[in-house]
Design a protein around this motif. Structure first.
Motif, PDB file in Angstrom:
ATOM      1  N   LEU A 135       0.873  -1.172   0.000  1.00 27.02           N
ATOM      2  CA  LEU A 135       0.000   0.000   0.000  1.00 27.02           C
ATOM      3  C   LEU A 135       0.911   1.222   0.000  1.00 27.02           C
ATOM      4  O   LEU A 135       1.728   1.393   0.902  1.00 27.02           O
ATOM      5  CB  LEU A 135      -0.899   0.000   1.232  1.00 27.02           C
ATOM      6  CG  LEU A 135      -2.080   0.964   1.213  1.00 27.02           C
ATOM      7  CD1 LEU A 135      -3.082   0.586   0.133  1.00 27.02           C
ATOM      8  CD2 LEU A 135      -2.766   0.986   2.580  1.00 27.02           C
ATOM      9  N   VAL A 136       0.787   2.054  -1.032  1.00 23.95           N
ATOM     10  CA  VAL A 136       1.663   3.217  -1.206  1.00 23.95           C
ATOM     11  C   VAL A 136       0.814   4.480  -1.160  1.00 23.95           C
ATOM     12  O   VAL A 136      -0.124   4.635  -1.960  1.00 23.95           O
ATOM     13  CB  VAL A 136       2.424   3.144  -2.549  1.00 23.95           C
ATOM     14  CG1 VAL A 136       3.403   4.318  -2.673  1.00 23.95           C
ATOM     15  CG2 VAL A 136       3.165   1.818  -2.687  1.00 23.95           C
ATOM     16  N   ARG A 137       1.111   5.366  -0.229  1.00 25.46           N
ATOM     17  CA  ARG A 137       0.429   6.654  -0.134  1.00 25.46           C
ATOM     18  C   ARG A 137       1.317   7.725  -0.775  1.00 25.46           C
ATOM     19  O   ARG A 137       2.442   7.957  -0.331  1.00 25.46           O
ATOM     20  CB  ARG A 137       0.130   7.006   1.324  1.00 25.46           C
ATOM     21  CG  ARG A 137      -0.833   6.024   1.974  1.00 25.46           C
ATOM     22  CD  ARG A 137      -1.297   6.489   3.332  1.00 25.46           C
ATOM     23  NE  ARG A 137      -2.214   5.520   3.933  1.00 25.46           N
ATOM     24  CZ  ARG A 137      -3.511   5.472   3.669  1.00 25.46           C
ATOM     25  NH1 ARG A 137      -4.041   6.340   2.823  1.00 25.46           N
ATOM     26  NH2 ARG A 137      -4.278   4.551   4.250  1.00 25.46           N
ATOM     27  N   LEU A 138       0.793   8.354  -1.802  1.00 24.80           N
ATOM     28  CA  LEU A 138       1.554   9.359  -2.545  1.00 24.80           C
ATOM     29  C   LEU A 138       1.438  10.713  -1.862  1.00 24.80           C
ATOM     30  O   LEU A 138       0.364  11.091  -1.384  1.00 24.80           O
ATOM     31  CB  LEU A 138       1.051   9.431  -3.977  1.00 24.80           C
ATOM     32  CG  LEU A 138       1.036   8.092  -4.733  1.00 24.80           C
ATOM     33  CD1 LEU A 138       0.514   8.286  -6.144  1.00 24.80           C
ATOM     34  CD2 LEU A 138       2.414   7.465  -4.749  1.00 24.80           C
ATOM     35  N   ALA A 177       3.890   0.677   2.711  1.00 22.33           N
ATOM     36  CA  ALA A 177       3.859  -0.486   3.603  1.00 22.33           C
ATOM     37  C   ALA A 177       3.862  -1.730   2.731  1.00 22.33           C
ATOM     38  O   ALA A 177       2.908  -1.978   1.983  1.00 22.33           O
ATOM     39  CB  ALA A 177       2.620  -0.454   4.482  1.00 22.33           C
ATOM     40  N   TRP A 178       4.945  -2.494   2.804  1.00 23.00           N
ATOM     41  CA  TRP A 178       5.099  -3.712   2.004  1.00 23.00           C
ATOM     42  C   TRP A 178       4.690  -4.920   2.831  1.00 23.00           C
ATOM     43  O   TRP A 178       5.015  -5.009   4.017  1.00 23.00           O
ATOM     44  CB  TRP A 178       6.545  -3.868   1.544  1.00 23.00           C
ATOM     45  CG  TRP A 178       6.904  -2.948   0.413  1.00 23.00           C
ATOM     46  CD1 TRP A 178       7.099  -1.602   0.478  1.00 23.00           C
ATOM     47  CD2 TRP A 178       7.103  -3.316  -0.956  1.00 23.00           C
ATOM     48  NE1 TRP A 178       7.412  -1.106  -0.764  1.00 23.00           N
ATOM     49  CE2 TRP A 178       7.425  -2.137  -1.668  1.00 23.00           C
ATOM     50  CE3 TRP A 178       7.054  -4.525  -1.646  1.00 23.00           C
ATOM     51  CZ2 TRP A 178       7.685  -2.130  -3.029  1.00 23.00           C
ATOM     52  CZ3 TRP A 178       7.316  -4.528  -3.002  1.00 23.00           C
ATOM     53  CH2 TRP A 178       7.615  -3.345  -3.689  1.00 23.00           C
ATOM     54  N   ARG A 179       4.006  -5.858   2.156  1.00 18.87           N
ATOM     55  CA  ARG A 179       3.572  -7.079   2.829  1.00 18.87           C
ATOM     56  C   ARG A 179       3.937  -8.289   1.961  1.00 18.87           C
ATOM     57  O   ARG A 179       3.054  -8.954   1.403  1.00 18.87           O
ATOM     58  CB  ARG A 179       2.070  -7.032   3.093  1.00 18.87           C
ATOM     59  CG  ARG A 179       1.630  -5.883   3.987  1.00 18.87           C
ATOM     60  CD  ARG A 179       0.145  -5.903   4.261  1.00 18.87           C
ATOM     61  NE  ARG A 179      -0.620  -5.656   3.028  1.00 18.87           N
ATOM     62  CZ  ARG A 179      -0.970  -4.450   2.589  1.00 18.87           C
ATOM     63  NH1 ARG A 179      -0.609  -3.374   3.274  1.00 18.87           N
ATOM     64  NH2 ARG A 179      -1.674  -4.326   1.490  1.00 18.87           N
ATOM     65  N   PRO A 180       5.231  -8.593   1.852  1.00 13.26           N
ATOM     66  CA  PRO A 180       5.612  -9.785   1.089  1.00 13.26           C
ATOM     67  C   PRO A 180       5.241 -11.061   1.847  1.00 13.26           C
ATOM     68  O   PRO A 180       5.201 -11.074   3.086  1.00 13.26           O
ATOM     69  CB  PRO A 180       7.128  -9.646   0.961  1.00 13.26           C
ATOM     70  CG  PRO A 180       7.537  -8.809   2.122  1.00 13.26           C
ATOM     71  CD  PRO A 180       6.391  -7.875   2.385  1.00 13.26           C
ATOM     72  N   ASP A 181       4.958 -12.124   1.098  1.00 13.90           N
ATOM     73  CA  ASP A 181       4.695 -13.415   1.731  1.00 13.90           C
ATOM     74  C   ASP A 181       5.966 -13.858   2.462  1.00 13.90           C
ATOM     75  O   ASP A 181       7.019 -13.998   1.838  1.00 13.90           O
ATOM     76  CB  ASP A 181       4.309 -14.437   0.666  1.00 13.90           C
ATOM     77  CG  ASP A 181       3.948 -15.800   1.247  1.00 13.90           C
ATOM     78  OD1 ASP A 181       4.263 -16.040   2.427  1.00 13.90           O
ATOM     79  OD2 ASP A 181       3.363 -16.622   0.527  1.00 13.90           O
TER      80      ASP A 181
END
Length: 230
Positions: A135-138, A177-181
């Motif tokens: 999720l990227v907030r610009l 916010a990165w959410r890699p497996d």
């Protein structure tokens, strides 16, 4: 099935930079590891991870998720792509055969508006394993357009292929916010916060060597020695 080198590409990129302990960096292929070394800061390597939307106006349009390691070759900075997924067979085949970029196929959902990007990727196929999401907030736009330039170093067969990338783009600051497996190929990023995130907007790129590049790198021909007469 794929365009010849160089590729002219347009689109949007959402990039985050992570600092990872060197021992946890992804392994480079042996032929590449013999030529380059990870560039470290306080014992940590620099990893860039990005979601990309290549848009109409370039030679191909598709979606992409990648991670790369910043390396150096006798002091010269390079980028080595370690994991990458696309939703285009032409991009996959071209990336592998032209430059040694290890592209795999995946399915994407990248929803973007002027303030928020919600991205998700899973391996291609009906039972595709999850790869990760973000999720990227610009935030604010930086004025003007900025030059882009880097060199990508990859293992192509038993050789190292060095590929120039050039272009221009707008820039926006961002929070991501990165959410890699945790059990997937990007698991080494799980639970980590990027030290920097940027949106590289409305970019155009030339990926690969142009005819001028090839002419400059060609070995010089020895001068022809003609016969002399007395």
């Amino acid at each position: 099935m794929y365009p010849p080198e160089p590729w002219q590409l347009r689109g949007q990129m959402y990039l985050s930079v992570f600092l990872i302990p060197r021992r946890q960096l992804p392994q480079l292929p042996p032929v590449l590891g013999a030529s380059v070394r990870p560039l470290t800061i306080g014992g940590r390597g620099v990893v860039g991870a990005a979601w990309v939307k290549y848009e109409p106006g370039g030679v191909l349009h598709y979606q992409e998720l990648l991670s790369s390691v910043l390396v150096h070759e006798r002091g010269r900075p390079r980028v080595s792509i370690t994991d990458i997924w696309v939703d285009s067979v032409a991009s996959q085949e071209g990336g592998r055969r032209l430059w040694g970029i290890p592209k795999e196929l995946a399915e994407f959902q990248i929803e973007a508006d002027d303030d928020l990007v919600d991205a998700n990727a899973s391996a291609a196929g009906p039972a595709g394993a999850p790869i990760g999401s973000a999720l990227v907030r610009l935030k604010g736009r930086l004025p003007g357009r900025f030059p882009l330039g880097l060199s990508v170093a990859q293992a192509l067969g038993e050789q190292v292929r060095r590929t120039p990338v050039r272009g221009r783009a707008g820039l926006r600051t961002a929070n991501a916010a990165w959410r890699p497996d945790p059990n997937g190929p990007l698991g080494y990023l799980a639970g980590r916060r990027p030290v920097l995130s940027l949106a590289i907007t409305d970019f155009w790129l030339v990926f690969g060597r142009t005819a001028t590049d090839r002419a400059r790198s060609a070995p010089a021909k020895a001068p022809h020695k003609g016969r002399t007469t007395s």
